[in-house]
Write a protein that holds these residues in place. Structure first.
Motif, mmCIF file in Angstrom:
data_model
loop_
_atom_site.group_PDB
_atom_site.id
_atom_site.type_symbol
_atom_site.label_atom_id
_atom_site.label_comp_id
_atom_site.label_asym_id
_atom_site.label_seq_id
_atom_site.Cartn_x
_atom_site.Cartn_y
_atom_site.Cartn_z
ATOM 1 N N LYS A 181 0.847 -1.196 0.000
ATOM 2 C CA LYS A 181 0.000 0.000 0.000
ATOM 3 C C LYS A 181 0.881 1.244 0.000
ATOM 4 O O LYS A 181 1.022 1.932 1.013
ATOM 5 C CB LYS A 181 -0.918 -0.002 1.221
ATOM 6 N N PRO A 182 1.515 1.541 -1.129
ATOM 7 C CA PRO A 182 2.384 2.717 -1.185
ATOM 8 C C PRO A 182 1.568 4.007 -1.210
ATOM 9 O O PRO A 182 0.385 4.010 -1.562
ATOM 10 C CB PRO A 182 3.150 2.518 -2.493
ATOM 11 N N VAL A 183 2.226 5.087 -0.833
ATOM 12 C CA VAL A 183 1.623 6.417 -0.909
ATOM 13 C C VAL A 183 2.275 7.151 -2.079
ATOM 14 O O VAL A 183 3.498 7.292 -2.129
ATOM 15 C CB VAL A 183 1.838 7.202 0.403
ATOM 16 N N LYS A 184 1.450 7.612 -3.028
ATOM 17 C CA LYS A 184 1.949 8.319 -4.199
ATOM 18 C C LYS A 184 1.637 9.803 -4.062
ATOM 19 O O LYS A 184 0.484 10.180 -3.839
ATOM 20 C CB LYS A 184 1.336 7.751 -5.477
ATOM 21 N N ILE A 185 2.678 10.620 -4.213
ATOM 22 C CA ILE A 185 2.545 12.063 -4.017
ATOM 23 C C ILE A 185 2.978 12.767 -5.296
ATOM 24 O O ILE A 185 4.158 12.704 -5.672
ATOM 25 C CB ILE A 185 3.405 12.536 -2.833
ATOM 26 N N PRO A 186 2.063 13.445 -5.989
ATOM 27 C CA PRO A 186 2.467 14.217 -7.177
ATOM 28 C C PRO A 186 3.388 15.369 -6.771
ATOM 29 O O PRO A 186 3.101 16.102 -5.825
ATOM 30 C CB PRO A 186 1.134 14.730 -7.740
ATOM 31 N N LEU A 187 4.488 15.526 -7.475
ATOM 32 C CA LEU A 187 5.410 16.612 -7.178
ATOM 33 C C LEU A 187 4.893 17.894 -7.815
ATOM 34 O O LEU A 187 4.436 17.886 -8.972
ATOM 35 C CB LEU A 187 6.807 16.287 -7.702
ATOM 36 N N PRO A 188 4.940 19.016 -7.098
ATOM 37 C CA PRO A 188 4.407 20.277 -7.623
ATOM 38 C C PRO A 188 5.110 20.676 -8.923
ATOM 39 O O PRO A 188 6.330 20.570 -9.043
ATOM 40 C CB PRO A 188 4.702 21.279 -6.496
ATOM 41 N N GLU A 189 4.308 21.133 -9.889
ATOM 42 C CA GLU A 189 4.812 21.637 -11.168
ATOM 43 C C GLU A 189 5.688 20.610 -11.892
ATOM 44 O O GLU A 189 6.685 20.949 -12.523
ATOM 45 C CB GLU A 189 5.608 22.931 -10.946
ATOM 46 N N SER A 190 5.327 19.320 -11.777
ATOM 47 C CA SER A 190 6.127 18.274 -12.399
ATOM 48 C C SER A 190 5.217 17.113 -12.767
ATOM 49 O O SER A 190 4.131 16.943 -12.187
ATOM 50 C CB SER A 190 7.235 17.814 -11.449
ATOM 51 N N ASP A 191 5.636 16.315 -13.750
ATOM 52 C CA ASP A 191 4.879 15.116 -14.112
ATOM 53 C C ASP A 191 5.390 13.885 -13.371
ATOM 54 O O ASP A 191 4.963 12.765 -13.648
ATOM 55 C CB ASP A 191 4.936 14.882 -15.623
ATOM 56 N N GLN A 193 6.081 11.603 -9.817
ATOM 57 C CA GLN A 193 5.449 11.302 -8.536
ATOM 58 C C GLN A 193 6.488 10.739 -7.581
ATOM 59 O O GLN A 193 7.397 10.001 -7.990
ATOM 60 C CB GLN A 193 4.314 10.284 -8.708
ATOM 61 N N LEU A 194 6.338 11.091 -6.304
ATOM 62 C CA LEU A 194 7.153 10.487 -5.253
ATOM 63 C C LEU A 194 6.369 9.324 -4.670
ATOM 64 O O LEU A 194 5.228 9.498 -4.230
ATOM 65 C CB LEU A 194 7.471 11.515 -4.163
ATOM 66 N N LEU A 487 8.577 8.025 -9.673
ATOM 67 C CA LEU A 487 7.765 7.336 -10.680
ATOM 68 C C LEU A 487 7.479 8.316 -11.813
ATOM 69 O O LEU A 487 6.945 9.407 -11.591
ATOM 70 C CB LEU A 487 6.455 6.843 -10.066
ATOM 71 N N GLY A 488 7.860 7.929 -13.053
ATOM 72 C CA GLY A 488 7.656 8.786 -14.210
ATOM 73 C C GLY A 488 6.282 8.616 -14.819
ATOM 74 O O GLY A 488 5.532 7.679 -14.490
ATOM 75 N N PRO A 489 5.906 9.505 -15.756
ATOM 76 C CA PRO A 489 4.574 9.427 -16.381
ATOM 77 C C PRO A 489 4.383 8.174 -17.223
ATOM 78 O O PRO A 489 3.253 7.732 -17.434
ATOM 79 C CB PRO A 489 4.524 10.695 -17.244
ATOM 80 N N ASP A 490 5.465 7.580 -17.690
ATOM 81 C CA ASP A 490 5.368 6.374 -18.507
ATOM 82 C C ASP A 490 5.504 5.103 -17.680
ATOM 83 O O ASP A 490 5.640 3.998 -18.228
ATOM 84 C CB ASP A 490 6.435 6.398 -19.603
ATOM 85 N N LEU A 509 15.798 9.849 -11.654
ATOM 86 C CA LEU A 509 15.030 9.049 -12.594
ATOM 87 C C LEU A 509 15.502 9.433 -13.984
ATOM 88 O O LEU A 509 15.203 10.530 -14.477
ATOM 89 C CB LEU A 509 13.531 9.283 -12.454
ATOM 90 N N GLY A 510 16.261 8.551 -14.616
ATOM 91 C CA GLY A 510 16.873 8.903 -15.879
ATOM 92 C C GLY A 510 17.858 10.035 -15.661
ATOM 93 O O GLY A 510 18.731 9.972 -14.802
ATOM 94 N N GLY A 511 17.711 11.106 -16.405
ATOM 95 C CA GLY A 511 18.579 12.261 -16.221
ATOM 96 C C GLY A 511 17.972 13.335 -15.354
ATOM 97 O O GLY A 511 18.508 14.448 -15.267
ATOM 98 N N ARG A 512 16.852 13.041 -14.686
ATOM 99 C CA ARG A 512 16.166 14.038 -13.872
ATOM 100 C C ARG A 512 16.495 13.839 -12.399
ATOM 101 O O ARG A 512 16.623 12.705 -11.928
ATOM 102 C CB ARG A 512 14.659 13.976 -14.119
ATOM 103 N N GLN A 513 16.586 14.962 -11.682
ATOM 104 C CA GLN A 513 16.982 14.933 -10.271
ATOM 105 C C GLN A 513 15.956 15.714 -9.442
ATOM 106 O O GLN A 513 15.482 16.776 -9.859
ATOM 107 C CB GLN A 513 18.370 15.555 -10.086
#
Length: 653
Positions: A181-191, A193-194, A487-490, A509-513
């Motif tokens: 039961k993970p908790v998914k949090i959308p990051l502000p101004e980003s696609d 998720q934490l 977690l990325g959009p894809d 995640l990939g080249g994103r920090q």
């Protein structure tokens, strides 16, 4: 909408009970306002509110007992629905009192009681919304603090919008995320998720041994310690450095790692004392007044209960027939000497650096006049000296059982020496894969890994071993933290990792920090608080604490004004001071929350700020006064012709 009021004739005289009852019923029929007041103040509405609140409090009690206080506060006590229900109860109480208007003297206790309950509830809601409970740990030898750690947890992210910091509340103790039961949090101004998949309060930084390609790197090895009785296993990596590496283990023993084992004859010798940093309370002074002609009759004064057994003599210098030398004789008759000129007015260390010697006075021709030493002349007729000898207070605890280790580079092994009471009981070599039983309970030690050239890194691991270094344990202090990944959009997922509280880490995640911070809600203060001293008086004849005394200094950042107060076991320190601030509750209360019995330079304090404190006391006082009038002043306000008329005894009377 009309509001029917008593006529002028009715208002000039007290209404009879029948007239008053008729007035109340008439205005309810004719006025929407009074009809609404009657509905909100009805007994049925009150019962619904009270039963619902009672069920919520009962549920909160069960939740608090099965989980903890933060969970109960998050889901019930501080939830918007519970606060709204308390607000509706205030409306019900106010409407119930207003529905009896115009009040009579006999309603005094009834109105006061309802007013007290309303004020008490308002004070409680103010405290829950704008007040807080936080904690701070201070040290006597540490800096002043201007931040507190509240119980709630928060997440902070670096904003993808403007590079600033975005913050959100994250009551992880209430969520308790898991892999299932993970908790998914959308990051502000980003696609992105934490994703939070775990929470732990027993994270530990575990050093990990690595092989190094640098030929100048020092050797390293890893010990595995197992205990079947305790059901535990410890991994202890060591990097061999020029300095001695000492690791205490559960107050029962210790491991010492050397580049080479010290000589056996050095075991048990006094440890060199760092006199430059030695505190006065940790040292002693012994003073000797020694006469050259009567060396066996010195005058000795000591800080200790008994003298150390050291003696001093003033003898002619063998190398300089016109000079003299000071000779120190130890209890085992070993001698050390210095030319008098070298130690006169100069602090000098002994050969093993365990004592400091200072000749503070020299009399060529010693005499006593009026009880005071004097010089009769400058001729060396009766030479005498005053010698001040300083030393560190001896540790009264017996030496711990010790395992001394040193690497053997060409054999991928270590040489060991087991000591008990500073005596060698076993020694030899321990190759990789072999086990040593040091007779520390049922613990066994295995040399699991050896690297001729090694490096060390630190990994964060969840551990079930409950070891507290404040109680003498050898493991690092447990930390709390969350297990997270991006977690990325894809659907692409980043590498999961533990994020300890209070530390900023980077997630990739990939080249994103993404920079992430997890930890307690930080409450900034407009003043500094410093622990000046901490004491734990004991009950006479026992080790039981009789009190905890934290002496605190508060410094206003704007004015620099310093205010001092003491926190005791049952009495908090308060800041700011002042009578009215204390009465209104507009101050911070610092109460003793914890202490480290092995380090009395540290004190943990609970900090309470409750701006609704005064309203709670005022409301409670009014409730007591109102109940007293209802039950013990039943005749107050009764007309002489109605002595048996019942006084209102509840909110619906």
């Amino acid at each position: 909408m009309s509001t029917t009021a008593p006529s002028k004739e009715e208002s000039k005289r007290p209404l009879t009970p029948a007239e008053r009852k008729a007035l109340i019923f008439r205005r309810r029929r004719e006025s929407t306002f009074w009809a609404l007041v009657a509905m909100l103040g009805s007994l049925k509405f009150a019962v619904i509110l009270l039963v619902t609140i009672a069920i919520a409090i009962g549920a909160a009690t069960i939740v608090e007992s099965r989980f903890d206080t933060p969970v109960a506060q998050y889901y019930i006590y501080k939830s918007p629905l519970f606060l709204a229900w308390l607000f509706l109860l205030c409306i019900n109480l106010a409407a119930a009192a207003l529905s009896r208007w115009p009040w009579q003297k006999k309603h005094t206790g009834f109105v006061i009681t309802h007013a007290g309950i309303i004020i008490l509830l308002i004070g409680s809601m103010i405290g829950m919304v704008w007040g807080f409970e936080a904690y701070v740990t201070l040290r006597v030898d540490g800096p002043a603090r201007d931040r507190l750690h509240a119980g709630e947890s928060v997440l902070k992210f670096q904003s993808a919008r403007d590079g600033g910091i975005d913050q959100m509340d994250f009551a992880v103790e209430a969520y308790l995320p898991t892999e299932q039961k993970p908790v998914k949090i959308p990051l502000p101004e980003s696609d992105l998720q934490l994703v939070v998949t775990g929470y732990s309060e027993s994270l530990r930084q575990e050093p990990k041994l690595l092989a190094s390609v640098d030929p100048a790197a020092p050797p390293g090895f890893r010990l595995s310690m197992q205990s079947n009785m305790m059901g535990q296993e410890l991994q202890l990596p060591f990097l061999v450095t020029p300095d001695v590496n000492t690791l205490p283990l559960f107050t029962m023993a210790q491991i010492e790692v050397y580049p080479e084992l010290p000589p056996v004859e050095s075991i048990g010798r006094p440890t060199p004392v760092d006199f430059a940093n030695l505190k006065r309370e940790d040292s002693f002074r012994e003073t000797h007044v020694v006469l050259a002609k009567h060396p066996r009759q010195p005058i000795i004064a000591s800080d200790l209960d008994q003298v150390t057994g050291y003696r001093f003599e003033l003898r002619p210098n063998k190398k300089d027939k016109h000079g003299q030398e000071l000779v120190m004789i130890s209890p085992n008759q070993a001698e050390q000497s210095w030319p008098l000129a070298e130690v006169l007015k100069k602090a000098t260390l002994t050969a093993n650096n365990s004592l400091q010697v200072l000749v503070s006075e020299y009399w060529p021709d010693f005499d006593i006049s009026s009880g005071t030493p004097v010089n009769k002349s400058q001729q060396p007729n009766n030479p005498a000296v005053r010698v001040d000898m300083y030393g560190a207070l001896a540790n009264q605890e017996p030496p711990k059982p010790t395992l001394q280790l040193a690497p053997i580079r060409n054999q991928e092994a270590v040489t060991y020496r087991l000591l008990r009471e500073n005596k060698v009981i076993q020694e030899g070599n321990l190759p990789v894969g072999e086990t040593l039983t040091p007779v520390w309970a049922d613990w066994a030690l295995t040399l699991s890994e050896f690297e001729p050239h090694a490096d060390m890194t630190v990994a964060l691991r969840e551990s079930a071993i409950a070891v507290n270094p404040s109680e003498g344990g050898g493991a690092p202090r447990a930390m709390r933290g969350i297990r997270v990944h991006l977690l990325g959009p894809d659907g692409e997922e980043g590498e999961p990792r533990w994020q300890e509280a209070g530390i900023t880490r980077s997630l990739f995640l990939g080249g994103r920090q993404v920079l992430l911070w997890f930890g307690p809600h930080i409450v900034p203060l407009d003043f500094d608080v410093k622990l000046e001293s901490f004491a734990v008086p004991r009950d006479e004849g026992t080790e039981n604490p009789a009190d905890f005394i934290s002496k605190l200094a508060f410094t206003d950042k704007a004015t620099g004004e310093v205010h001092r107060d003491e926190a005791h076991m049952n009495t908090p320190a308060m800041y700011p001071g002042g009578f009215w601030r204390a009465v209104m509750g507009w101050n911070y209360k610092f109460s003793q929350a914890g202490w480290n019995r092995n380090d009395l330079n540290e004190s943990s304090l609970q900090v309470l700020y409750d701006p609704g404190w005064s309203l709670k006391w005022i409301g409670s006082s009014l409730i007591c006064l109102g109940i007293f009038m209802l039950f013990y002043m039943k005749g107050y306000g009764r007309e002489p012709g109605n002595p048996k008329e019942a006084a209102p005894s509840s909110s619906k009377s």
